[in-house]
Design a protein around this motif. Structure first.
Motif, PDB file in Angstrom:
ATOM      1  N   VAL A 127      35.692  35.977  36.300  1.00  0.00           N
ATOM      2  CA  VAL A 127      35.716  35.119  35.427  1.00  0.00           C
ATOM      3  C   VAL A 127      36.219  35.360  34.216  1.00  0.00           C
ATOM      4  O   VAL A 127      36.990  34.672  33.477  1.00  0.00           O
ATOM      5  CB  VAL A 127      34.056  34.700  35.158  1.00  0.00           C
ATOM      6  N   PRO A 128      35.857  36.711  33.703  1.00  0.00           N
ATOM      7  CA  PRO A 128      36.576  37.111  32.421  1.00  0.00           C
ATOM      8  C   PRO A 128      38.133  37.170  32.345  1.00  0.00           C
ATOM      9  O   PRO A 128      38.641  36.806  31.398  1.00  0.00           O
ATOM     10  CB  PRO A 128      35.927  38.528  32.151  1.00  0.00           C
ATOM     11  N   LEU A 129      38.723  37.775  33.564  1.00  0.00           N
ATOM     12  CA  LEU A 129      39.992  37.665  33.545  1.00  0.00           C
ATOM     13  C   LEU A 129      40.731  36.223  33.701  1.00  0.00           C
ATOM     14  O   LEU A 129      41.872  36.050  33.081  1.00  0.00           O
ATOM     15  CB  LEU A 129      40.624  38.522  34.832  1.00  0.00           C
ATOM     16  N   PHE A 130      40.158  35.360  34.208  1.00  0.00           N
ATOM     17  CA  PHE A 130      40.590  33.994  34.295  1.00  0.00           C
ATOM     18  C   PHE A 130      40.419  33.162  32.843  1.00  0.00           C
ATOM     19  O   PHE A 130      41.315  32.677  32.406  1.00  0.00           O
ATOM     20  CB  PHE A 130      39.414  33.285  35.368  1.00  0.00           C
ATOM     21  N   LEU A 131      39.153  33.671  32.147  1.00  0.00           N
ATOM     22  CA  LEU A 131      39.377  33.104  30.815  1.00  0.00           C
ATOM     23  C   LEU A 131      40.361  33.792  29.898  1.00  0.00           C
ATOM     24  O   LEU A 131      41.025  32.966  29.116  1.00  0.00           O
ATOM     25  CB  LEU A 131      37.718  33.309  30.279  1.00  0.00           C
TER      26      LEU A 131
END
Length: 322
Positions: free
Chosen positions: A226-230
């Protein structure tokens, strides 16, 4: 900002709770899930574009750059997560952040990227000194001489060098017009494959109990996927330098998360982390202003890069973890 807060919170939570096998399992779960998610996003985009659309040919050299990104990503992230089994996550993120500008300055001397100015070298040196001070404040003289701390700090240094190289490779992919979703969808395969192989070597097939995998998968999704996608989505609409400035807040927020989950707040360590963040912000602003002064690399690369920045700033891939 959401990416930084999520990564910091999870790093602070897992700090001191991961053994070597747990760290490798977390890498497999997080980056395996990231590969699935980003490839799914890429597939949805292709379906929306329509089956009748002609495939876009990759620019020359794109395959070599993506292969290099796979290798450097694997070395960077596996080193960082392995280090978390020996040293606190705030220490790991602090050192990784500290050495990045110095590595980029040294690479500039070798003709890779833009050459640093005298103020840039001064800022890079200050960050290295602050990184060393943070290491001492966390571990003390005896801790720095212990095998575990030395191994963890060594792995973080490798991760910091890898993260700097990733920034250069990502910028080159952006200049060549490679879609960031396409780049991200292809950069994690070697990471989770190597993590799985190391997991089998270190602990065998029973290294991680089947009951632990759901928790590791959830942690991996929250810490990586999720953090890398955001962050990737944010980079498509924000100035890359602004994003990198936000990433310098990782050590301080991670330390606050560690304190919230585990206690043991130390004023000196937090002050040093805040000083590192302040110097990093100044360094980022200085780096952003340097091109406007005509301080290119002498071959017109900087001028061309500025001319393309408005069109391709959203195509530059992210620098992580830490």
């Amino acid at each position: 900002m959401a990416s930084v807060l999520l990564q910091s919170g999870v790093y602070g939570f897992v700090s001191g709770r991961l053994g070597s096998t747990d760290s490798l399992a977390l890498s497999c779960a997080g980056f395996g899930a990231a590969a699935v998610v980003f490839n799914a996003v890429l597939l949805v985009r292709r379906l929306r574009a329509g089956r009748g659309s002609a495939p876009v040919a990759a620019p020359p050299g794109a395959g070599r750059l993506l292969l290099a990104m796979n290798v450097v990503t694997a070395v960077t992230f596996l080193s960082f997560y392995a280090a978390l089994s020996w040293i606190p996550s705030a220490l790991a993120t602090g050192i990784e952040t500290a050495i990045g500008p110095a590595v980029l300055a040294l690479l500039g001397l070798a003709g890779i990227g833009r050459r640093a100015t005298a103020p840039g070298w001064a800022a890079a040196g200050l960050l290295v000194l602050l990184g060393g001070a943070i290491a001492w404040s966390f571990t003390g003289d005896g801790g720095l001489r212990s095998a575990g701390s030395a191994a963890g700090i060594g792995l973080v240094l490798v991760a910091g060098i890898g993260a700097s190289v990733l920034a250069l490779v990502s910028a080159e992919l952006g200049r060549r017009g490679i879609d960031p979703v396409h780049a991200t969808a292809h950069r994690f395969h070697l990471t989770f494959l190597c993590g799985g192989a190391l997991l089998l070597v270190v602990g065998g097939t029973g290294a991680v109990r089947s009951a632990d995998w759901p928790a590791l998968l959830v942690t991996g999704v929250l810490a990586v996927t999720v953090p890398l996608f955001l962050l990737q989505r944010g980079l498509q609409g924000a100035d890359p330098m602004v994003a990198m400035v936000l990433l310098t807040t990782l050590p301080g927020v991670t330390y606050l998360a560690e304190t919230a989950f585990h206690g043991g707040f130390d004023g000196l360590s937090f002050a040093l982390i805040c000083a590192l963040m302040a110097v990093a912000l100044w360094y980022a602003r200085l780096s952003r202003e340097e091109p406007s002064k005509g301080e290119g690399d002498g071959d017109g690369t900087e001028t061309r890069s500025r001319a393309e920045s408005g069109r391709k700033s959203g195509q530059e891939s992210a620098r992580v973890p830490g």
